[in-house]
Design a protein around this motif. Structure first.
Motif, mmCIF file in Angstrom:
data_model
loop_
_atom_site.group_PDB
_atom_site.id
_atom_site.type_symbol
_atom_site.label_atom_id
_atom_site.label_comp_id
_atom_site.label_asym_id
_atom_site.label_seq_id
_atom_site.Cartn_x
_atom_site.Cartn_y
_atom_site.Cartn_z
ATOM 1 N N UNK B 104 0.763 -1.325 -0.034
ATOM 2 C CA UNK B 104 0.133 0.029 -0.107
ATOM 3 C C UNK B 104 0.821 1.089 -0.007
ATOM 4 N N UNK B 105 1.875 1.330 0.737
ATOM 5 C CA UNK B 105 2.928 2.482 0.971
ATOM 6 C C UNK B 105 3.848 2.670 -0.173
ATOM 7 N N UNK B 106 3.597 1.659 -1.343
ATOM 8 C CA UNK B 106 4.523 1.874 -2.443
ATOM 9 C C UNK B 106 4.104 2.772 -3.629
ATOM 10 N N UNK B 107 4.729 3.226 -4.266
ATOM 11 C CA UNK B 107 4.366 4.148 -5.641
ATOM 12 C C UNK B 107 4.832 3.506 -7.041
ATOM 13 N N UNK B 108 5.663 2.524 -6.675
ATOM 14 C CA UNK B 108 6.595 2.228 -7.972
ATOM 15 C C UNK B 108 5.793 0.677 -8.478
ATOM 16 N N UNK B 109 5.095 1.253 -9.501
ATOM 17 C CA UNK B 109 4.447 -0.161 -10.245
ATOM 18 C C UNK B 109 5.393 -1.120 -10.567
ATOM 19 N N UNK B 110 6.482 -1.001 -11.176
ATOM 20 C CA UNK B 110 7.393 -1.938 -11.844
ATOM 21 C C UNK B 110 8.029 -2.795 -10.532
ATOM 22 N N UNK B 111 8.270 -2.020 -9.736
ATOM 23 C CA UNK B 111 8.860 -2.757 -8.400
ATOM 24 C C UNK B 111 8.021 -3.633 -7.805
ATOM 25 N N UNK B 113 5.367 -5.178 -9.164
ATOM 26 C CA UNK B 113 5.155 -6.461 -10.213
ATOM 27 C C UNK B 113 6.500 -7.396 -9.957
ATOM 28 N N UNK B 114 7.471 -6.813 -9.960
ATOM 29 C CA UNK B 114 8.765 -7.808 -9.958
ATOM 30 C C UNK B 114 8.866 -8.398 -8.409
ATOM 31 N N UNK B 115 8.450 -7.848 -7.429
ATOM 32 C CA UNK B 115 8.467 -8.468 -5.781
ATOM 33 C C UNK B 115 7.239 -9.274 -6.055
ATOM 34 N N UNK B 116 6.109 -9.206 -6.702
ATOM 35 C CA UNK B 116 5.176 -9.918 -6.685
ATOM 36 C C UNK B 116 5.490 -11.224 -7.265
ATOM 37 N N UNK B 117 6.314 -11.438 -8.355
ATOM 38 C CA UNK B 117 6.852 -12.379 -9.097
ATOM 39 C C UNK B 117 7.631 -13.466 -8.109
ATOM 40 N N UNK B 146 1.183 -13.596 5.551
ATOM 41 C CA UNK B 146 1.582 -12.466 6.242
ATOM 42 C C UNK B 146 2.888 -11.866 5.947
ATOM 43 N N UNK B 147 3.997 -12.986 5.746
ATOM 44 C CA UNK B 147 5.307 -12.508 5.672
ATOM 45 C C UNK B 147 5.267 -11.875 4.056
ATOM 46 N N UNK B 148 4.521 -12.662 3.277
ATOM 47 C CA UNK B 148 4.599 -12.171 1.809
ATOM 48 C C UNK B 148 3.940 -10.850 1.765
ATOM 49 N N UNK B 149 3.071 -10.134 2.626
ATOM 50 C CA UNK B 149 2.579 -8.997 2.578
ATOM 51 C C UNK B 149 3.716 -8.150 3.139
ATOM 52 N N UNK B 150 4.282 -8.504 4.238
ATOM 53 C CA UNK B 150 5.563 -7.599 4.607
ATOM 54 C C UNK B 150 6.454 -7.587 3.589
ATOM 55 N N UNK B 151 6.878 -8.427 2.982
ATOM 56 C CA UNK B 151 7.843 -8.335 1.957
ATOM 57 C C UNK B 151 7.222 -7.428 0.747
ATOM 58 N N UNK B 152 6.074 -7.511 0.486
ATOM 59 C CA UNK B 152 5.503 -6.659 -0.647
ATOM 60 C C UNK B 152 5.761 -5.111 -0.439
ATOM 61 N N UNK B 153 5.867 -4.759 0.718
ATOM 62 C CA UNK B 153 6.137 -3.527 1.177
ATOM 63 C C UNK B 153 7.396 -3.081 1.068
ATOM 64 N N UNK B 154 8.475 -4.096 0.891
ATOM 65 C CA UNK B 154 9.771 -3.564 0.642
ATOM 66 C C UNK B 154 10.234 -2.985 1.596
ATOM 67 N N UNK B 155 10.202 -3.313 2.804
ATOM 68 C CA UNK B 155 10.482 -2.513 4.203
ATOM 69 C C UNK B 155 12.124 -2.476 4.332
ATOM 70 N N UNK B 156 12.519 -1.824 5.392
ATOM 71 C CA UNK B 156 13.991 -1.968 5.604
ATOM 72 C C UNK B 156 14.278 -2.715 6.752
#
Lengths: 293, 237
Positions: B104-111, B113-117, B146-156
């Motif tokens: 949700x907090x991300x704006x980069x669409x390409x990132x 998509x690649x993280x989703x893959x 839940x882990x996957x959701x956290x990964x999708x945020x690309x957090x630090x």
């Protein structure tokens, strides 16, 4: 038969209005868990705003969309300034506050617009079409079309946009939503804004069908909308739409063929609410969610 | 010395009148997995909640050298993903929508998509369950989601609360393996609360043992494994 179909079409039209207001109720119920009793009066107030704008000479559709914008801001402000301050209280407190709002808005409208009967411009022609012997009023088609358009736009917003998804998430699981960066309290305000817009459309559509209106325009409509929402399931947007249309058609048909029923429409709606709450509190579409832990 | 990514200094937290943390001091470095061990009620979950702002706290909390904000939304937006107790599943929403909310907090669409893959590579079963209601997934699947959701945020930094709770040992190991791999590959850090000390230490650089709201022992994973009282109380040998 043609006669029946005619009644069905005009029933769908009034049902469309119930559906819009029912959707507004559902939107707020899902996110805050309370029924907003002020929903009808918010819609009535919006209708007066539209009347005022038209009275000052604005073209119809300019006044229409300007009213929607004002209603949206009004809905957001009501949430921020009033509902938000009691949001941590029990549901009963919030419900009481919405009843207070109902009285306040009704009184304010009577004061501002002098409690006089007003006539809202009808955007649709008074023509009728003959479709295979069925006489259909252009006004009914117009009301059905506008209601349908609003429902589709709302659906697309909720299902197809990032903010729409966040709005649904905030209603379903506020704590988890916050952990994902969703500003939950603003989502609630957004929900109130959208509900106010839905109500405004309902009010603007229904006012011309009544000939003239005053500050009590929406009180009966709210009862029907509430019955529609309960029928469909208070937490189900689809249920609100289906419930609204079903209620509109049934009331119209029964009213057309049973003389004394016209006066009993409101009590019948209340009886329906009572019956559904007793027998099937989830309504037709209210979901019971599967949860595993 | 390099500034740690996350620093807690003498952090206290309370639920109403009950104090749950009595001054916790810990840190998590860049690219580190740090575990927090301890018995029930030691304050492990509260420590994570203090970081993400879901409990009232005081003391020094710094992320990347700056004070942590108070609200959970703001903390999330800084790049801290919290996988909470109970997994935080959006039960009524689809698996796909759950993942979208992760980002949700991300704006980069390409990132995105690649993280989703990439998430699908780690959890291939997610692909065929995209449209399934997330509440119908099993406990282990929800934990992975839940882990996957956290990964999708690309957090630090990822905070994970008891990933092993109620899950079979094989699944627990798989979860920790994926977490470790993802963190190494993306240069993230993690703070993991766990009752299963063996698995946790195996996947961590360092660890802290909490007892009644305080840090009782701290050290590298090897040091903790070598500590006799830790071994007896938490590792079971």
């Amino acid at each position: 038969m043609a006669d029946v179909l005619q009644q069905v079409v005009s029933g769908i039209a009034s049902g469309g209005v119930y559906a819009l207001l029912a959707l507004a109720l559902v939107l707020i119920y899902r996110s805050t868990g309370v029924v907003n009793f002020a929903q009808g009066e918010m819609a009535m107030f919006s209708t007066f705003v539209c009347w005022e704008l038209l009275d000052r000479g604005l073209p119809y559709w300019v006044a229409f969309f300007l009213t929607l914008a004002i209603s949206f801001v009004g809905g957001v402000l009501i949430e921020r300034l009033v509902i938000h301050t009691v949001s941590r209280s029990q549901a009963l407190t919030v419900v009481t506050v919405t009843i207070g709002l109902l009285i306040l808005l009704n009184g304010a409208a009577a004061w501002i617009w002098k409690g006089e009967q007003r006539t809202l411009e009808n955007p649709f022609p008074s023509d009728t079409f003959d479709v295979g012997g069925v006489v259909i009023a252009a006004q009914d088609i117009g009301i059905i079309g506008v209601s349908l358009a609003i429902v589709v736009v709302l659906w697309a917003f909720l299902q197809r946009t990032r903010v729409g998804l966040a709005l649904r998430a905030a209603a379903l699981n506020p704590e988890s939503s916050r952990l994902h960066g969703v500003r939950v309290s603003w989502m609630l305000a957004l929900g109130w804004g959208l509900a106010a817009v839905l109500g405004a459309v309902a009010g603007i559509l229904v006012a011309p069908t009544q000939g003239s209106f005053d500050q009590n325009l929406m009180l009966p409509v709210l009862i029907f909308a509430f019955a529609a929402a309960v029928l469909g399931g208070l937490d189900s947007p689809i249920g609100a739409v289906v419930g609204g249309v079903v209620l509109g058609v049934v009331l119209n048909l029964v009213g057309a063929y049973i003389d004394f029923f016209a006066d009993l429409r409101l009590p019948a709606a209340l009886l329906l609410i009572l019956g559904i709450l007793l027998l099937r509190p989830n309504g037709l579409f209210g979901r019971s969610v599967v949860r595993r832990v | 010395m390099q500034v740690p990514l996350l620093e807690l200094e003498d952090v206290e937290a309370r639920y109403g009148a009950v104090r749950a943390l009595h001054g916790i001091t810990l840190d998590v470095g860049e690219r580190q997995v740090v575990s927090v061990l301890g018995a029930n009620g030691a304050g492990k979950t509260t420590t994570l909640r203090a970081i993400s702002g879901t409990v009232r706290r005081s003391g020094g909390l710094r992320f990347d050298g700056k004070a942590l904000p108070r609200s959970p939304e703001a903390v999330a937006r800084l790049g801290i993903a919290h996988v909470p107790e109970g997994r935080g599943t959006f039960a009524e929403l689809s698996v796909d929508e759950n993942l979208k909310l992760g980002a949700y907090t991300r704006r980069d669409r390409s990132g995105y998509a690649s993280d989703y893959e990439e998430v699908l590579k780690h959890f291939p079963w997610l692909a065929e369950r995209r449209d399934q209601q997330a509440g119908t997934l099993s406990g282990g699947e929800q934990q992975m989601l839940a882990l996957a959701r956290a990964f999708m945020a690309r957090p630090r930094l990822i905070l994970v609360d008891e990933p092993s709770l109620g899950l079979a040992p094989l699944i627990v190991k798989q979860l920790f393996d994926v977490l470790r791999t993802w963190i190494d590959e993306h240069g993230m850090s993690a703070l993991v609360v766990e009752q299963n000390a063996n698995v946790a230490l195996e996947h961590s650089e360092r660890g802290y043992v909490l007892e009644v709201g305080r840090v009782a022992v701290e050290g590298t994973a090897d040091e903790l494994r070598g500590n006799e009282s830790v071994r007896k109380s938490y590792l079971g040998y």
